[in-house]
Design a protein around this motif. Structure first.
Motif, PDB file in Angstrom:
ATOM      1  N   ILE A  56      55.793 -57.902 -16.230  1.00 24.97           N
ATOM      2  CA  ILE A  56      56.744 -56.887 -15.129  1.00 24.97           C
ATOM      3  C   ILE A  56      57.091 -55.578 -15.430  1.00 24.97           C
ATOM      4  CG2 ILE A  56      56.575 -57.062 -12.243  1.00 24.97           C
ATOM      5  CD1 ILE A  56      56.376 -59.667 -12.117  1.00 24.97           C
ATOM      6  N   ALA A  57      57.250 -54.736 -15.085  1.00 29.20           N
ATOM      7  CA  ALA A  57      58.633 -53.638 -15.430  1.00 29.20           C
ATOM      8  C   ALA A  57      58.531 -53.140 -13.631  1.00 29.20           C
ATOM      9  CB  ALA A  57      57.907 -52.800 -15.327  1.00 29.20           C
ATOM     10  N   VAL A  58      59.647 -53.369 -13.356  1.00 30.03           N
ATOM     11  CA  VAL A  58      60.752 -53.255 -12.455  1.00 30.03           C
ATOM     12  C   VAL A  58      62.009 -52.220 -12.304  1.00 30.03           C
ATOM     13  CG1 VAL A  58      61.585 -54.007 -10.438  1.00 30.03           C
ATOM     14  CG2 VAL A  58      59.997 -55.337 -10.897  1.00 30.03           C
ATOM     15  N   ALA A  59      61.933 -51.041 -12.698  1.00 29.83           N
ATOM     16  CA  ALA A  59      63.076 -49.668 -13.088  1.00 29.83           C
ATOM     17  C   ALA A  59      64.388 -50.040 -11.332  1.00 29.83           C
ATOM     18  CB  ALA A  59      62.148 -48.375 -13.098  1.00 29.83           C
ATOM     19  N   PRO A  60      65.125 -50.199 -12.421  1.00 31.94           N
ATOM     20  CA  PRO A  60      65.774 -49.587 -11.815  1.00 31.94           C
ATOM     21  C   PRO A  60      66.630 -48.214 -11.399  1.00 31.94           C
ATOM     22  CG  PRO A  60      67.141 -50.145 -13.752  1.00 31.94           C
ATOM     23  CD  PRO A  60      65.827 -50.303 -13.892  1.00 31.94           C
ATOM     24  N   PRO A  61      66.840 -47.326 -10.406  1.00 31.82           N
ATOM     25  CA  PRO A  61      67.542 -46.394 -10.108  1.00 31.82           C
ATOM     26  C   PRO A  61      67.670 -45.842 -11.597  1.00 31.82           C
ATOM     27  CG  PRO A  61      68.583 -47.303  -8.636  1.00 31.82           C
ATOM     28  CD  PRO A  61      68.237 -48.458  -8.737  1.00 31.82           C
ATOM     29  N   ALA A  62      67.938 -44.496 -10.878  1.00 31.89           N
ATOM     30  CA  ALA A  62      68.705 -43.751 -13.075  1.00 31.89           C
ATOM     31  C   ALA A  62      70.231 -44.314 -12.569  1.00 31.89           C
ATOM     32  CB  ALA A  62      68.854 -42.168 -13.513  1.00 31.89           C
ATOM     33  N   ALA A  90      67.033 -51.422  -2.463  1.00 31.70           N
ATOM     34  CA  ALA A  90      65.476 -51.031  -2.913  1.00 31.70           C
ATOM     35  C   ALA A  90      64.901 -52.180  -3.757  1.00 31.70           C
ATOM     36  CB  ALA A  90      64.908 -49.404  -2.686  1.00 31.70           C
ATOM     37  N   PHE A  91      65.863 -51.590  -4.722  1.00 33.19           N
ATOM     38  CA  PHE A  91      65.611 -52.092  -6.252  1.00 33.19           C
ATOM     39  C   PHE A  91      65.951 -53.592  -6.005  1.00 33.19           C
ATOM     40  CE2 PHE A  91      67.962 -53.521  -9.560  1.00 33.19           C
ATOM     41  CZ  PHE A  91      66.861 -53.676 -10.704  1.00 33.19           C
TER      42      PHE A  91
END
Length: 153
Positions: A56-62, A90-91
């Motif tokens: 699973i990939a859960v990308a954080p804000p940049a 949200a992340f």
């Protein structure tokens, strides 16, 4: 036993090769369910999937993804951290839900960002930090991990 490995990157470097070795060994235990949650998609998740892990990939804000403190002063890191954290609720919810859905019996983290996330968000599962970094070069991270170490097994 359900083991979830946490990775701060989707790329494969030295720490990620160690993580893949751990995934491979853990997947060999009878009844083991192995997963990898990464803060980015990429070759790491593909390789982990090839050795049997759910990925699973859960990308954080940049702003949070770019945050780091190697060779930086504590003041400059803190100035970057405030806006990064403001964009993160949200992340944090997405990451927490992804981790909770896996219902791990053990969380094994392989990076400073995931050490912090695992310590803050892992519910009942013991959290193990696999330190690959030179913390003497990361003053803010060293302090933060020291504060969170009681939440780590």
């Amino acid at each position: 036993m359900r083991i979830t490995f946490l990775a701060p990157t989707g790329h494969i470097g030295g720490a990620e090769r160690v993580l893949l070795d751990c995934v491979h060994v853990a997947d060999g235990f009878p009844g083991a369910e192995v997963s990898v949650v990464s803060l980015a998609d990429g070759p790491l998740l593909k390789a982990a999937g090839e050795v049997g892990a759910r990925t699973i990939a859960v990308a954080p804000p940049a702003s949070l993804a770019a945050l780091g403190d190697s060779f930086a002063s504590a003041g400059s890191v803190l100035l970057k951290m405030l806006p990064a954290l403001a964009g993160s609720p949200a992340f944090l919810r997405r990451f927490s839900r992804a981790l909770a859905a896996l219902t791990p019996d053990l969380v094994h983290s392989h990076g400073i960002k995931t050490h912090v996330l695992g310590a803050l968000l892992a519910s009942r599962a013991p959290v193990v930090w696999h330190i690959h970094d030179y913390l003497t070069l990361r003053s803010v991270s060293a302090r933060l991990l020291s504060l969170l170490s009681r939440r780590c097994s």
